[in-house]
Write an enzyme that holds these catalytic residues in place. Structure first.
Site: not given
Ligand code: MRU
Length: 369
Positions: A72-74, A115, A222, A263, A273-274
């Protein structure tokens, strides 16, 4: 079980030994296997207790790993999808270009559906598709080789961008500052030093002695499971707080800057973002604390005019009611709303920091440069 699992049992002494290592990049979030036949992922759902690597070689398992946040993470999702479609392309038994492309496109659309919010997933898959379409004169083995090279380039570009993002942000920070971050935008979410955590790691190397507050980031934690883990493992001074404690630590004067990842960045500077990020931005504005968004330019969506156009992923209610709890913590059948992301309006953002530099408002001008 369709994928091979290499479990590592972690006892207390081994855990302590692991946590005393200083180099976070020992952990390989996502990579190709030696024979390039599978994508190897560090299963982030098992952290912090276990470091388990999964070796995935079919589209269903790669889709599942992205959907379930094993990766996970963009940016990391983008790299996993690029490696994934390359690995799957090696297995396409097509006689000619049209058959190959038809199957490639089917896998691409399937992986893209895992996603919806992070732009990097579709952007990486589109890059891979462009390689196929631009080289239709090549035979299939040559096409597959080009796909390999493109997937490696996506990963390498990501790693290089992280370091520059870190340098660009570090120039805005001072030694000894308290920093607050939300979710995980560190090594585990990207390559190398991450995005939002890149200035923290660079600062650590240069004796900045930052104090980092990590929001736990309900419901998938996270911040607790990943950010606290990777910063502690690297020797950074990190304090874990529940999401509803951010105002309290800001009120005490312990936070001099907020640093978060992204994201999808719209062209007017609105940022997805999250879930919970927009609330942190509102608090930061209230307390007069700069709110910095860090991400590679690959997260800026040129087709997206503003935050209203961003599709926000909604996830299973069980993530709120029972996941991570020893037993269910909500009444049966209660209505649950579980959006995975929110949009922070551009008015609340002090600057968007990319590998190219620091973009200040008005973002409609600074992001289109
Ligand atoms: O649902 P996730 O854990 O994939 O969400 C991740 C985030 O919101 C991060 O802040 C974002 O992807 C940036 S990662 C460099």
């Amino acid at each position: 079980m369709l994928y091979r699992i290499f479990p590592i049992f972690v006892g207390m002494s081994e855990y302590k030994e692991r946590m005393s290592k200083s180099n976070i990049t020992d952990l390989k979030t996502v990579r190709l296997s030696e024979d390039a036949d599978s994508v190897v992922l560090l299963d982030q759902t098992q952290l912090p207790e276990k470091e388990v690597y999964l070796s995935l070689s079919n589209a269903e398992d790669i889709w599942d790993a992205i959907y379930k946040l094993k990766v996970r993470g963009a940016p990391a999702i983008g790299v996993a999808a690029a490696y994934g479609i390359y690995v799957c392309s090696k297995q396409i038994g097509a006689a000619g270009f049209d058959d190959f492309y038809q199957e490639f496109k089917r896998i691409k659309d399937y992986l893209a559906s895992s996603r919806p919010t992070a732009v990097n997933l579709v952007a990486a898959l589109n890059r891979m598709e462009k390689v196929v379409l631009d080289n239709r004169q090549e035979d299939i083995p040559a096409l597959v080789r080009l796909l390999h090279d493109e997937s490696v380039a996506i990963r390498e570009e990501d790693a290089a961008a992280c370091r520059r993002i870190g340098e660009n942000c570090l120039a805005l920070l001072k030694p000894g500052m308290g920093l607050l971050t939300h979710c995980n935008a560190g090594h585990l979410a990207v390559s190398e030093y991450g995005t939002a955590l890149a200035p923290v790691y660079l600062g650590q190397e240069r004796g900045y002695n930052f104090r980092v507050f990590a929001d736990e980031t309900r419901p998938l934690l996270q911040g607790a499971r990943l950010t606290a883990y990777e910063l502690q493992r690297s020797g950074v001074d990190v304090t874990l707080i529940c999401d509803n404690m951010a105002s309290s630590v800001m009120q005490k004067g312990w936070v001099q800057a907020v640093i978060v990842g992204c994201d999808r960045v719209a062209m007017n500077g609105d940022v997805a973002n999250k879930i919970g990020t927009s609330g942190v931005a509102i608090l930061a504005r209230h307390y007069g604390i700069p709110f910095y968004v860090l991400g590679p330019t690959s997260t800026i969506d040129k087709q997206c005019p503003d935050g209203k156009s961003i599709v926000i992923e909604e996830r299973a209610p069980e993530e709120v009611s029972e996941m991570w709890y020893a037993h269910r913590m909500a009444p049966r059948d209660v209505k649950i709303f579980n959006p995975a992301f929110d949009v922070t309006p551009h008015e609340l953002i002090t600057a968007i920091i990319t590998e190219k530099g620091v973009a200040y408002p008005p973002f409609t001008d600074s992001l289109s440069d």
